[in-house]
Design a protein around this motif. Structure first.
Motif, PDB file in Angstrom:
ATOM      1  N   VAL A  66       0.785  -1.094   0.124  1.00 49.90           N
ATOM      2  CA  VAL A  66       0.023   0.013  -0.063  1.00 49.90           C
ATOM      3  C   VAL A  66       0.921   1.421   0.069  1.00 49.90           C
ATOM      4  O   VAL A  66       1.397   1.678   1.049  1.00 49.90           O
ATOM      5  N   PRO A  67       1.021   1.755  -1.035  1.00 52.32           N
ATOM      6  CA  PRO A  67       2.002   2.910  -1.290  1.00 52.32           C
ATOM      7  C   PRO A  67       1.439   4.238  -0.438  1.00 52.32           C
ATOM      8  O   PRO A  67       0.139   4.415  -0.423  1.00 52.32           O
ATOM      9  N   LEU A  68       2.108   4.856   0.431  1.00 55.25           N
ATOM     10  CA  LEU A  68       1.591   5.957   1.093  1.00 55.25           C
ATOM     11  C   LEU A  68       2.433   7.402   1.017  1.00 55.25           C
ATOM     12  O   LEU A  68       3.646   7.271   1.496  1.00 55.25           O
ATOM     13  N   VAL A  69       1.732   8.255   0.497  1.00 48.53           N
ATOM     14  CA  VAL A  69       2.464   9.443   0.189  1.00 48.53           C
ATOM     15  C   VAL A  69       1.524  10.538   0.564  1.00 48.53           C
ATOM     16  O   VAL A  69       0.315  10.384   0.553  1.00 48.53           O
ATOM     17  N   SER A  70       2.103  11.751   0.701  1.00 43.75           N
ATOM     18  CA  SER A  70       1.141  12.868   1.057  1.00 43.75           C
ATOM     19  C   SER A  70       0.658  13.499  -0.226  1.00 43.75           C
ATOM     20  O   SER A  70       1.219  13.103  -1.251  1.00 43.75           O
ATOM     21  N   PRO A  71      -0.085  14.500  -0.173  1.00 41.21           N
ATOM     22  CA  PRO A  71      -0.721  15.014  -1.217  1.00 41.21           C
ATOM     23  C   PRO A  71       0.081  16.089  -1.923  1.00 41.21           C
ATOM     24  O   PRO A  71       0.018  16.498  -3.015  1.00 41.21           O
ATOM     25  N   SER A 116      -2.559  10.391   0.744  1.00 40.28           N
ATOM     26  CA  SER A 116      -3.002  10.284   2.020  1.00 40.28           C
ATOM     27  C   SER A 116      -3.618  11.604   2.260  1.00 40.28           C
ATOM     28  O   SER A 116      -3.080  12.657   1.476  1.00 40.28           O
ATOM     29  N   PRO A 117      -4.218  11.656   3.331  1.00 40.13           N
ATOM     30  CA  PRO A 117      -5.180  13.282   3.673  1.00 40.13           C
ATOM     31  C   PRO A 117      -3.958  14.255   3.967  1.00 40.13           C
ATOM     32  O   PRO A 117      -4.329  15.618   3.833  1.00 40.13           O
TER      33      PRO A 117
END
Length: 291
Positions: A199-204, A273-274
């Motif tokens: 699950v890739p997780l990056v900021s906007p 991510s949010p």
């Protein structure tokens, strides 16, 4: 039963907080249970000890449906990959012995990092070891933690400077640990998924260290700049702070992979991510600097 490792750590604590008020029973492995909140000690089953200890994980994983797994750092180790694997092997034995159904582990964003990328390579090797058990698995493929900047609060407050090995004008993928924890909690509470995936997780954001300095300056209402640290100086700094040769070189190899674009492909394609960097600065960094 959901088992949480590192429940007093930066990510594990937030995962635990998200789960304590739910209907699922929660068990934590804590080296020092006194560091747990009163709420956690009251509502969670506590297994004292290190989750790198075979006897401890054998006890803790009994009856577990899901496990949150995070390998803590050890800057004194003589092998970065060895540290990740040696810490995880007892857990894999316990996963198999007790028939754990699902594992959610903190991992790393990046492509082309299976070799020569320091801590990134070690994290991928840890994922492969867990996957070899056949357990349903989700690797939380996180970008660089925004919270790493909290280790430089004094320099930001007193010198108006933070230091990174990343090139000042090159985009660097980041993520707030709150978003890692929220994703972990959601997956741990969901018993419908199976198989093995990342699950890739990056900021906007798509910002560089220079952009980060500009945002920090605006939020903190004082000038802040990013000072680029050459990789050789970055290694010397780690050694000067007590890191082993292996750990310091692992940091350098990780930074080199990031500079060379290891995060780029997934940064472009991942669902963001949010939490953006400005929001994180307002809600986390600013209170820390002003404290």
């Amino acid at each position: 039963m959901i088992v949480i490792t590192t429940p007093t750590g930066r990510i594990g604590r937030q995962v635990l907080d998200a789960l304590l008020d739910g209907e699922q029973p929660v068990r934590v492995i804590a080296r020092d249970p006194s560091r747990l909140s009163a709420r956690a000690r009251e509502r969670a089953d506590v297994v004292p000890g290190s989750h790198g200890d075979r006897d401890v994980v054998m006890e803790a994983f009994a009856g577990a449906d899901s496990v949150f797994w995070l390998v803590p750092p050890d800057s004194r180790t003589d092998s970065v990959e060895g540290h990740y694997l040696n810490w995880t092997r007892p857990a894999c034995e316990a996963i198999t012995r007790h028939g754990v159904k699902r594992v959610v582990a903190v991992s790393t964003l990046g492509t082309g990092i299976e070799k020569n990328a320091g801590h990134l390579t070690a994290s991928v090797a840890k994922d492969e070891l867990i996957k070899s058990t056949g357990v349903s698995f989700r690797a939380l493929r996180a970008a660089a933690f925004m919270e790493n900047l909290l280790g430089q609060v004094e320099a930001i407050r007193n010198q108006g400077t933070f230091f990174l090995p990343s090139v000042a004008d090159r985009v660097l993928a980041t993520i707030a640990t709150r978003d890692i924890a929220a994703t972990a909690a959601r997956l741990l509470l969901d018993d419908s998924w199976s198989g093995q995936d990342g699950v890739p997780l990056v900021s906007p954001d798509r910002i560089s260290p220079d952009d980060m300095a500009r945002i920090m300056s605006e939020v903190l209402e004082r000038p802040v700049r990013c000072q680029h640290v050459p990789l050789d100086a970055y290694k010397e700094s780690a050694l000067g702070h007590g890191a082993s040769e292996a750990w310091a070189q692992g940091l350098v190899d990780m930074a080199a992979a990031q500079i060379d674009g290891a995060y780029d492909a997934e940064h472009h394609s991942a669902q963001p991510s949010p939490t953006g960097f400005r929001q994180w600065c307002e809600e986390v960094l600013r209170p820390a600097v002003l404290a």
